[in-house]
Design an enzyme around this catalytic site. Structure first.
Site, short mmCIF file in Angstrom:
data_model
loop_
_atom_site.label_atom_id
_atom_site.label_comp_id
_atom_site.label_asym_id
_atom_site.label_seq_id
_atom_site.Cartn_x
_atom_site.Cartn_y
_atom_site.Cartn_z
N ASP A 70 20.18 26.62 45.67
CA ASP A 70 19.97 26.44 47.11
C ASP A 70 18.88 27.39 47.61
O ASP A 70 19.05 28.08 48.62
CB ASP A 70 21.28 26.67 47.87
CG ASP A 70 21.23 26.05 49.28
OD1 ASP A 70 20.33 25.22 49.53
OD2 ASP A 70 22.08 26.41 50.11
N GLY A 128 26.52 26.45 55.97
CA GLY A 128 27.46 25.53 55.37
C GLY A 128 28.64 26.23 54.71
O GLY A 128 29.72 25.66 54.59
N THR A 176 30.48 31.76 58.43
CA THR A 176 29.83 32.54 59.49
C THR A 176 29.62 33.97 59.01
O THR A 176 30.48 34.54 58.35
CB THR A 176 30.71 32.55 60.75
OG1 THR A 176 30.99 31.20 61.14
CG2 THR A 176 30.00 33.26 61.90
N LEU A 233 25.74 36.95 63.16
CA LEU A 233 24.33 36.95 62.74
C LEU A 233 23.83 35.55 62.47
O LEU A 233 22.63 35.27 62.60
CB LEU A 233 24.15 37.80 61.48
CG LEU A 233 24.48 39.30 61.61
CD1 LEU A 233 24.38 39.97 60.26
CD2 LEU A 233 23.53 39.96 62.60
N LYS A 289 30.63 38.00 55.51
CA LYS A 289 30.61 36.54 55.50
C LYS A 289 32.05 36.02 55.52
O LYS A 289 32.85 36.36 54.65
CB LYS A 289 29.87 36.05 54.25
CG LYS A 289 29.78 34.54 54.13
CD LYS A 289 28.97 34.18 52.89
CE LYS A 289 28.88 32.68 52.69
NZ LYS A 289 28.13 32.34 51.48
#
Length: 749
Positions: free
Chosen positions: A545, A429, A432, A425, A447
């Site tokens: 973030d 950082g 994946t 998808l 993830k």
């Protein structure tokens, strides 16, 4: 002799007088009206386990002593149905109160209201209701509202469920006791009096209430059926599910005790092979499996043998086998002398069996060695991936560890076709992300970290699990679980199917225009989620973030904040934390970059940049942008030079009605990206202001809205801000009205 027998009887009675929990009065009633009364409940002091289970019967109805709460049914499985008054308030045509029964309460501190078997319901076209509870020294409330400005057509709504038009319903929170519920009206039903003059609120058992449009004229009942969860508790009625194992003396000897799922006390369950009332001294009786369908092959020379708690099968004399249908059954025994070749055959079979056993033994040893090797690898990966540290961190977050499921490696490999490239998808950082399909056809996002064993990435992984385990918010991506036995750690999230916010506002990635109303709602939902992290989480969380690629959208364009790998938990007694600077270029707080001191205002700055992206349709950093690569700096310069309309997304400006809101959000974004963090608003203030703007547009029943908009536009254009640019400040009157509006709408919701 008769006198001696009487003396022995009196001695026996005196010896058992102290065992009140294990003996029942012979005159105790087992039924009141049509309601069965199972022990530990009873009518009378000697008929119940303790005061919590003592009930009263007036001959036809069962109720709690000293109250009018009628008991409709008691299940030995731990639930009790009771009748509860409906909260209602009615008005006459002039808006005056005609009937005020708007407050209803349930004071049974021993038993909580079942969260799985009930719904809280409000009925009316000008109605909102509250459900309140007092628990652990704190007040808790939830509720819902329903609005409609005309009578629903009968042909369209006959049999329609309670979906928000004239009726709304919400789940009952977990562990609510001593509840009260109240019904209110927004405008005393003056706008809908012709067909609806009352507001109703009540708790109803699932399946007991089906909404009909005719109920808007008059609710045909005054009481509703709701369900309580009951269990056995200590004398102080506060035993928690995390307490040590409960005493076994209350349960029948053939029963086991089990902590209640509600968190209060424990329940008794008959052991396998027994049935009946596990609380009654004579309750759990042996089940005679031989009188019921069983696995014994009765039709083929087998017999069933019952014993306490179970049964077994055996063959009749002259037959051999286990007698089970799914086993070796029963076959006729053949003596050796009746068949001369039988002994040779048995010897040959013995040799073959020996060889087979030897081969099987070697295979089992090889299999065991392989399994042990794989187990050692999984244990090594678990340790290397920070498993022990993660479990320690989760154990410190009481109540949250159970939310995180531990998946095994095979499950996630099957879900992603062994992490096929076509399932990717996105990459970031932290690692994946793959799309996976679990065995129950549930789509998930998995993830996978980039490199296993990197202490920095392991720390980020542990941090993300700990942070997400304590978050439960509709606009935050939900963590379903993790896998630690693979070479690199894996996180399993709910699947959000519509990409990132940047994919939708960047013209080069999305050809479909997102309206201003949708962008404003996405901004409000994101602000509410960040405000929840800062203010409502048990330990405040700084995301660190916030950016448009970390805001996911579902198929309804609802916002979901994701990627908590860089987040920090900041205790309430700490206003800021010194950390290694971490973030994304273009969204990074300049003050945090210079000082290394992280606080909540750093997230406010990053969110301000997201607001600017929503307004302009540009990315936070574009090196081919001629005037200024940094979007935040370019935006501030445009405001100072009175060029706001030049930098805004042209498609948004085509809709003239958005001008006032665009300007309001633009100056809110400017306040969020101020260099000095103390001059920025809090995320709670930002969320309230965005909700206020949405509320002003959403509710046409607010009087004077158009006139107020014209006055606001005039003030926005003519009042200079602190930078000297026209239209950069709100009037105090508008700001006060806006905050009041946000408060009222949120309170009603």
């Amino acid at each position: 002799m008769e006198m001696m027998g009487l003396i022995l009887l009196l001695v026996a009675i005196a010896a058992t007088a102290g065992e009140a929990q294990l003996s029942l009065h012979p005159g105790c009633p087992h039924k009141c009206g049509s309601v069965d009364i199972p022990y530990p409940f009873g009518v009378g002091r000697h008929c119940s386990l303790n005061a919590f289970f003592n009930l009263a019967c007036n001959g036809t109805t069962l109720h709690y002593p000293g109250s009018n709460i009628q008991i409709l049914n008691i299940s030995i499985d731990g639930q009790m149905d009771i009748s509860m008054y409906v909260s209602r308030i009615c008005y006459n045509k002039s808006g005056a109160v005609d009937l005020d029964l708007s407050f209803s309460s349930l004071k049974i501190p021993a038993f909580p209201v079942s969260s799985s078997a009930n719904k809280f319901v409000s009925v009316g076209c000008d109605t909102y209701g509250y459900l309140n509870s007092f628990q652990d020294g704190q007040n808790y409330s939830t509720g819902c509202l329903s609005r409609c400005n005309r009578r629903p057509p009968p042909a369209e709504n006959t049999g329609e469920p309670c979906s928000g038009i004239g009726c709304c319903q919400v789940d009952v929170p977990h562990r609510m006791r001593n509840i009260t519920f109240e019904s209110y009206s927004f405008q005393n039903h003056t706008n809908v009096w012709a067909f609806n003059n009352c507001s109703y609120a009540f708790v109803a058992k699932k399946g007991s209430f089906e909404f009909s449009p005719s109920y808007l004229e008059r609710l045909p009942f005054n009481e509703s059926r709701l369900v309580l969860d009951w269990s056995v508790v200590d004398d102080d009625a506060r035993q928690e599910a995390t307490a040590p194992s409960p005493p076994k003396s209350v349960c029948n000897p053939n029963a086991i005790s089990q902590n209640s799922a509600t968190g209060f006390g424990y329940r008794c369950l008959c052991k396998p092979g027994y049935h009946g009332n596990p609380y009654h001294p004579d309750g759990c009786q042996d089940v005679n499996e031989c009188d019921q369908p069983n696995d014994c092959d009765i039709k083929a020379h087998a017999q069933c043998n019952n014993f306490d708690g179970g049964h077994n099968c055996s063959c009749l004399p002259g037959y051999k086998g286990d007698g089970r249908v799914d086993g070796t059954r029963c076959t006729l025994e053949t003596p050796f002398h009746s068949n001369p070749n039988l002994l040779s055959l048995i010897i040959a079979l013995g040799v073959c069996a020996t060889l087979l056993v030897g081969f099987t033994l070697v295979s089992m040893l090889c299999w065991a060695h392989k399994q042990r090797t794989q187990k050692l690898i999984r244990e090594r990966n678990f340790e290397r991936n920070g498993g022990n540290v993660l479990l320690q961190r989760l154990s410190q977050q009481q109540g949250y560890a159970d939310r995180t499921k531990i998946y095994n490696q095979v499950e996630l490999q099957n879900a992603t076709d062994n992490f096929d490239e076509d399932r990717i998808l996105g990459r970031g950082g932290q690692g994946t992300v793959y799309k996976g399909i679990l065995p129950d056809n549930t789509p998930v996002a998995i993830k996978k970290s980039r490199v296993g064993g990197d202490p920095r990435q392991i720390k980020d992984f542990i941090n993300e699990v700990v942070v997400l385990s304590q978050i439960n918010h509709r606009n935050v991506v939900k963590l379903l679980g993790c896998c630690l036995e693979t070479e690199v750690p894996l996180l399993v999230y709910e699947f959000v199917d519509n990409g990132t916010l940047l994919d939708h506002i960047n013209p080069s990635k999305n050809e479909f225009f997102i309206s201003w109303e949708t962008r404003l709602r996405i901004a409000a939902e994101t602000a509410e989620a960040i405000s929840y992290l800062h203010s409502a989480a048990s330990i405040p969380i700084i995301h660190r973030d916030i950016k448009s690629t970390n805001i996911l959208l579902d198929h309804n364009h609802r916002a979901k904040v994701s990627d908590f790998g860089a987040s920090r938990l900041v205790p309430l007694d700490e206003t800021q934390a010194a950390t290694v600077v971490q973030g994304t270029l273009g969204y990074l707080d300049p003050e945090y970059l210079l000082t290394g001191q992280l606080n909540e205002k750093s997230d406010v700055y990053s969110f301000g940049v997201v607001l600017v992206e929503l307004l302009t349709g540009n990315k936070a950093v574009e090196f081919n942008r001629p005037e200024q690569p940094n979007l935040a700096m370019s935006f501030v310069s445009s405001i100072k030079e009175d060029r706001l309309w030049e930098i805004l997304d042209r498609q948004l400006l085509d809709q003239k009605k958005n001008a006032a809101q665009l300007k309001e959000v633009a100056f809110l974004a400017r306040r969020c990206i101020r260099i000095n963090g103390e001059e920025r608003p809090t995320m709670k203030e930002v969320a309230m202001e965005l909700e206020g703007l949405i509320a002003m547009e959403r509710h046409p029943w607010m009087k004077g809205r158009d006139a107020m908009a014209e006055e606001t536009e005039y003030l926005l254009v003519h009042v200079p801000d602190e930078y000297g640019a026209a239209g950069t400040s709100n009037s105090s009157g508008y700001d006060t009205m806006q905050k009041q509006m946000a408060f009222e709408i949120e309170d009603g919701r």
